[in-house]
Motif scaffolding. Structure first.
Motif, PDB file in Angstrom:
ATOM      1  N   PRO A 101       0.789  -1.248   0.000  1.00 51.92           N
ATOM      2  CA  PRO A 101       0.000   0.000   0.000  1.00 51.92           C
ATOM      3  C   PRO A 101       0.813   1.287   0.000  1.00 51.92           C
ATOM      4  N   GLY A 102       1.974   1.287   0.624  1.00 54.12           N
ATOM      5  CA  GLY A 102       2.682   2.540   0.869  1.00 54.12           C
ATOM      6  C   GLY A 102       2.852   3.414  -0.358  1.00 54.12           C
ATOM      7  N   GLY A 103       3.337   2.826  -1.440  1.00 53.73           N
ATOM      8  CA  GLY A 103       3.645   3.618  -2.627  1.00 53.73           C
ATOM      9  C   GLY A 103       2.421   4.200  -3.300  1.00 53.73           C
ATOM     10  N   VAL A 104       1.343   3.451  -3.336  1.00 53.13           N
ATOM     11  CA  VAL A 104       0.132   3.951  -3.998  1.00 53.13           C
ATOM     12  C   VAL A 104      -0.446   5.123  -3.216  1.00 53.13           C
ATOM     13  N   ILE A 105      -0.635   4.899  -1.917  1.00 52.67           N
ATOM     14  CA  ILE A 105      -1.278   5.930  -1.092  1.00 52.67           C
ATOM     15  C   ILE A 105      -0.353   7.142  -0.979  1.00 52.67           C
ATOM     16  N   GLY A 106       0.914   6.855  -0.706  1.00 48.03           N
ATOM     17  CA  GLY A 106       1.862   7.949  -0.505  1.00 48.03           C
ATOM     18  C   GLY A 106       2.006   8.821  -1.743  1.00 48.03           C
ATOM     19  N   SER A 107       2.100   8.205  -2.909  1.00 50.80           N
ATOM     20  CA  SER A 107       2.342   8.975  -4.131  1.00 50.80           C
ATOM     21  C   SER A 107       1.179   9.913  -4.441  1.00 50.80           C
ATOM     22  N   ALA A 108      -0.035   9.419  -4.235  1.00 49.77           N
ATOM     23  CA  ALA A 108      -1.203  10.280  -4.474  1.00 49.77           C
ATOM     24  C   ALA A 108      -1.247  11.409  -3.442  1.00 49.77           C
ATOM     25  N   ALA A 109      -1.026  11.056  -2.188  1.00 50.98           N
ATOM     26  CA  ALA A 109      -1.160  12.052  -1.118  1.00 50.98           C
ATOM     27  C   ALA A 109      -0.066  13.117  -1.208  1.00 50.98           C
ATOM     28  N   LEU A 110       1.149  12.693  -1.489  1.00 51.81           N
ATOM     29  CA  LEU A 110       2.243  13.679  -1.510  1.00 51.81           C
ATOM     30  C   LEU A 110       2.065  14.675  -2.653  1.00 51.81           C
ATOM     31  N   GLN A 191     -11.991   2.591 -12.811  1.00 56.74           N
ATOM     32  CA  GLN A 191     -10.656   2.609 -13.422  1.00 56.74           C
ATOM     33  C   GLN A 191      -9.793   1.456 -12.906  1.00 56.74           C
ATOM     34  N   SER A 192     -10.321   0.684 -11.975  1.00 53.96           N
ATOM     35  CA  SER A 192      -9.532  -0.357 -11.315  1.00 53.96           C
ATOM     36  C   SER A 192      -9.005  -1.379 -12.332  1.00 53.96           C
ATOM     37  N   ALA A 193      -7.691  -1.572 -12.362  1.00 50.37           N
ATOM     38  CA  ALA A 193      -7.084  -2.424 -13.395  1.00 50.37           C
ATOM     39  C   ALA A 193      -5.709  -2.907 -12.957  1.00 50.37           C
ATOM     40  N   GLY A 194      -5.170  -3.846 -13.730  1.00 52.77           N
ATOM     41  CA  GLY A 194      -3.821  -4.358 -13.497  1.00 52.77           C
ATOM     42  C   GLY A 194      -3.776  -5.868 -13.466  1.00 52.77           C
ATOM     43  N   LEU A 195      -3.078  -6.469 -14.412  1.00 51.77           N
ATOM     44  CA  LEU A 195      -3.029  -7.923 -14.559  1.00 51.77           C
ATOM     45  C   LEU A 195      -1.711  -8.491 -14.029  1.00 51.77           C
ATOM     46  N   ARG A 196      -1.807  -9.604 -13.307  1.00 48.58           N
ATOM     47  CA  ARG A 196      -0.586 -10.249 -12.805  1.00 48.58           C
ATOM     48  C   ARG A 196       0.291 -10.775 -13.933  1.00 48.58           C
ATOM     49  N   GLU A 197      -0.299 -10.960 -15.089  1.00 53.22           N
ATOM     50  CA  GLU A 197       0.485 -11.363 -16.257  1.00 53.22           C
ATOM     51  C   GLU A 197       1.662 -10.407 -16.496  1.00 53.22           C
ATOM     52  N   MET A 198       1.574  -9.200 -15.995  1.00 53.54           N
ATOM     53  CA  MET A 198       2.633  -8.214 -16.227  1.00 53.54           C
ATOM     54  C   MET A 198       3.840  -8.406 -15.295  1.00 53.54           C
ATOM     55  N   PHE A 199       3.735  -9.297 -14.325  1.00 54.25           N
ATOM     56  CA  PHE A 199       4.860  -9.512 -13.409  1.00 54.25           C
ATOM     57  C   PHE A 199       6.103  -9.891 -14.221  1.00 54.25           C
ATOM     58  N   GLY A 200       7.208  -9.312 -13.831  1.00 51.56           N
ATOM     59  CA  GLY A 200       8.442  -9.570 -14.561  1.00 51.56           C
ATOM     60  C   GLY A 200       8.680  -8.561 -15.677  1.00 51.56           C
ATOM     61  N   THR A 201       7.754  -7.637 -15.868  1.00 45.81           N
ATOM     62  CA  THR A 201       7.933  -6.579 -16.876  1.00 45.81           C
ATOM     63  C   THR A 201       7.720  -5.221 -16.191  1.00 45.81           C
ATOM     64  N   MET A 202       8.078  -4.168 -16.906  1.00 49.11           N
ATOM     65  CA  MET A 202       7.911  -2.831 -16.338  1.00 49.11           C
ATOM     66  C   MET A 202       6.456  -2.511 -16.044  1.00 49.11           C
ATOM     67  N   SER A 203       5.556  -3.163 -16.760  1.00 49.38           N
ATOM     68  CA  SER A 203       4.142  -2.858 -16.563  1.00 49.38           C
ATOM     69  C   SER A 203       3.648  -3.266 -15.187  1.00 49.38           C
ATOM     70  N   LYS A 204       4.363  -4.139 -14.493  1.00 49.12           N
ATOM     71  CA  LYS A 204       3.999  -4.371 -13.088  1.00 49.12           C
ATOM     72  C   LYS A 204       4.116  -3.060 -12.320  1.00 49.12           C
ATOM     73  N   LEU A 206       3.918  -0.154 -13.532  1.00 47.09           N
ATOM     74  CA  LEU A 206       2.890   0.748 -14.049  1.00 47.09           C
ATOM     75  C   LEU A 206       1.637   0.723 -13.178  1.00 47.09           C
ATOM     76  N   HIS A 207       1.285  -0.455 -12.682  1.00 50.05           N
ATOM     77  CA  HIS A 207       0.049  -0.583 -11.910  1.00 50.05           C
ATOM     78  C   HIS A 207       0.037   0.346 -10.698  1.00 50.05           C
ATOM     79  N   ILE A 208       1.165   0.432 -10.055  1.00 49.65           N
ATOM     80  CA  ILE A 208       1.230   1.247  -8.840  1.00 49.65           C
ATOM     81  C   ILE A 208       1.124   2.721  -9.231  1.00 49.65           C
ATOM     82  N   GLY A 209       1.823   3.078 -10.295  1.00 49.19           N
ATOM     83  CA  GLY A 209       1.750   4.460 -10.758  1.00 49.19           C
ATOM     84  C   GLY A 209       0.366   4.855 -11.226  1.00 49.19           C
ATOM     85  N   ARG A 210      -0.255   3.973 -12.013  1.00 49.54           N
ATOM     86  CA  ARG A 210      -1.582   4.305 -12.528  1.00 49.54           C
ATOM     87  C   ARG A 210      -2.618   4.324 -11.408  1.00 49.54           C
ATOM     88  N   ALA A 211      -2.450   3.479 -10.401  1.00 50.05           N
ATOM     89  CA  ALA A 211      -3.397   3.496  -9.282  1.00 50.05           C
ATOM     90  C   ALA A 211      -3.274   4.811  -8.511  1.00 50.05           C
TER      91      ALA A 211
END
Lengths: 453, 453
Positions: A101-110, A191-204, A206-211
């Motif tokens: 949780p830290g990165g998602v909540i923190g990035s939006a709040a900061l 807008q809720s999204a993000g597939l585990r198929e992306m694990f191992g790629t940069m798009s993993k 991406l999920h935190i940033g887009r959230a």
């Protein structure tokens, strides 16, 4: 029961003074930890590529890209800081949902705190901490309502549930009213999204940033009375039914004000899978305590849980990713360096002659009775001496959480190479007394790299 | 078989000269139609609220907000133009998937065309049309792979599948290579979102905007080598398995170059449910042909399919939404105005004395044997004369698609109040000869409202 409206009401009615001291303490640790992860991740390729892509779209550059010199508009800053929080896979984990949780909540709040500061209405440390705690709570509670089916199905829950927390924290900092908060949660849901198929790629990452960015956007839209469903969580075509199966809707609001998910939060002491943690801790401990020189070691004898060889049995790792899957490298590196930080998993360190020589001397014996967080370590020297230690529960495990001092050490390890010492100290100090800050955006300026972009 | 890589290859290897003439023709119609919808929608509340929220985030204002004076960065312009395309629920429909492709694909492509123009490398009309056709194809093919389970589950397929098409069109205009196109599709997949629960709220419109913006973002990121899974469509934790059930993966690429989904595209002649269309057409036709004055009418007698009273039986509508659910209003309004455009569904028109008086004189008889696109209309005058017509298949139905002239009339109806006549004519003309344009961004400047923002 309308869970969405109930949740919005709990969020909007929550008061900073309702937050127990222990919760505030954990939130300060979590914020410091996230800042460390984002600063340390800020030079990784995911961040470089994402920054290169969005830079041309940036609006007024009010907000900090953590660990770097660039600034971006608040939406894109939330995005990039979310990406950097995740890129080293070194983030915090809420064990019951596997949300980070830290990165998602923190990035939006900061980003919103920086926006508020730029508007001459700074967000106090008290309000920032409060929004962070509630945002964390919202993300994890929404996650609990759909976990584990949701995660097994293939949803990357940090993104899918995280966006609700980001929207809640952002909405609180924007002082949305209850109806607007319902809409913000709805705009997050849709807008809720993000597939585990992306694990191992940069798009993993991406999920935190887009959230983070999507949650912030949800709050901005709701603040302008952009409407959504008012039953976005519980409706038959709402979040929990569409992205979940037989959801536990009661988990969303039950004991919301008294059972704080952040108290369950965990942190990794070492940047690799947890099965290696007791080995690294034992080797580093013996090496440091006995000032062991790599050339003097005859053998490193390990007794471990069987998962160690199953998951991390690579004999001759060549890359960072492989080194994180090699007990041989981990033990050798921790013995040579007396620690197990990001530094010990860089290609340079992996190919260091001392490390290469030492990993040949690692003997691993697995034993079914050993705990996953347990290891027995003996380092034998060529002069015949031997040092032994038994790690019953590795640091960072449920039975032995990282102390504040451990957290600070980790933070220093993450940031020392990228920020001046005064800023590293300043961040530790500022997070420690977050409730006394007049402007939480100070955290952002302390986490900015020196010089010009 | 790897569908994602195969699809990326088909996209990247496609050439403008591979597009059959009939496909190009339909694409020109579809583009004109979308521009009309976005211009007409540009003053609606969804657009106002969204624009108010994102304006502060805008980067360099290179791109047009259709129908308005404001400009935004390309990402936010794609977003707002997607919202405006959807807001009147007057868009095109791909019947086999219920996707409304025009707005998603068009908004992403047009913003990138404006970006390219600003960079001194304009996108020709030929390339724009090509990217639009392929983007349309990709959205519908991805949709076909998961429809109908996906839609029934609660996914708003225009958003979830549309983002793939937006990414493909954007990626083509950015000339991504095959590997980057694979990543762009993956970045689209992992942002795919949108819940049908949002229908009836502004967040329904959000889906179209976010799909356009997210697809554009996917292409920008992939262009900087931001990586994703290379199996995002077909992997066990990829799009089709996570958001679908027993997907038909073959539908994605089968006959990709020869079976163009855009040839199935449909358009609504009137801004309400299709069951009212034959009634409106018949009343408007009789009224116009016989120059009927409202005050001279004694009775309007209708024979229709039973769904008409089931779905649109409101006797005394007060709002636009209710008027669209009232056969009484629709018949009266079409008789008074001689047409059935957005104008005839405004509150002013609904409460016009002539309309109020006339709707009391509408008699509806339903008859099981009548087709859904069929109506029998008799208008009796107080002087004893009576005019009759039988609409066997309403305009816009599968049996009687709108002609180019009908499309132009609809476009004029959508835009006349918002753009100068020269621009309305200019857009019709420019879309008609799209392949001859040196810079497709001309469409955007022709769709800009006059004056300063």
């Amino acid at each position: 029961v309308n869970e969405t409206q109930q949740l919005a009401r709990l969020i909007v009615r929550s008061q900073p003074q309702d937050i127990p001291a222990a919760v505030g303490h954990e939130a300060r640790r979590c914020i410091l930890h996230w800042l460390g992860c984002s600063v340390a991740g800020s030079r990784q390729e995911s961040v470089q590529c994402a920054l290169a892509a969005v830079d041309e779209l940036s609006g007024p550059r009010l907000a900090t890209v953590l660990g770097r010199k660039e600034k971006l508009d608040v939406g894109h800053a939330a995005f990039i800081n979310g990406v950097s929080a995740d890129v080293l896979s070194f983030s915090d984990t809420h064990p019951a949902t596997l949300i980070h949780p830290g990165g998602v909540i923190g990035s939006a709040a900061l980003a919103l705190a920086e926006r508020a500061g730029a508007q001459g209405k700074p967000v106090s440390g008290v309000r920032f901490l409060h929004a962070f705690v509630i945002g964390f709570q919202v993300a994890c509670r929404v996650g609990l309502s759909v976990y584990p089916w949701h995660y097994r199905r293939g949803w990357h829950i940090t993104g899918t549930a995280g966006i609700f927390g980001a929207a809640a924290a952002a909405g609180m900092l924007m002082q949305l009213d209850e109806r607007q908060m319902v809409w913000a949660l709805g705009i997050a849901a849709t807008q809720s999204a993000g597939l585990r198929e992306m694990f191992g790629t940069m798009s993993k990452n991406l999920h935190i940033g887009r959230a983070a960015q999507g949650g912030l956007m949800a709050a901005l839209l709701a603040g302008k009375n952009f409407t959504s469903s008012e039953r976005s969580l519980e409706a038959p075509r709402g979040f929990a039914e569409v992205l979940g199966h037989a959801p536990d809707l009661a988990a969303i609001t039950a004991d919301f004000g008294s059972r704080h998910e952040i108290l369950q939060n965990t942190y990794k002491p070492f940047p690799c899978g947890v099965v290696l943690h007791p080995v690294i801790e034992g080797c580093a401990l013996l090496s440091t305590a006995n000032r062991i020189q790599a050339g003097t070691v005859r053998r490193i004898a390990l007794r471990c849980n069987p998962l160690v060889l199953e998951l991390t049995g690579i004999l001759s790792p060549a890359t960072t990713l492989e080194a994180k899957l090699s007990v041989y490298h981990a033990a050798a590196a921790a013995t040579v360096a007396g620690q197990g930080t990001l530094q010990e998993f860089t290609p340079e360190f992996i190919h260091h002659p001392d490390v290469l020589a030492l990993r040949e001397k690692v003997d691993v014996v697995v034993q079914a009775g050993m705990g996953e967080d347990e290891a027995d370590v003996t380092i034998e020297l060529v002069d015949g001496r031997a040092f032994h230690c038994h790690i019953e529960h590795a640091i960072g495990s449920a039975d032995r959480p990282m102390s504040d001092r451990d957290m600070q050490d980790k933070f220093r390890g993450l940031t020392a190479a990228l920020l001046p010492a005064s800023q590293v100290d300043g961040l530790i100090e500022a997070c420690g007394r977050l409730e006394t800050l007049d402007d939480a955006a100070q955290l952002a300026s302390l986490a900015t790299a020196r010089g010009t972009a």
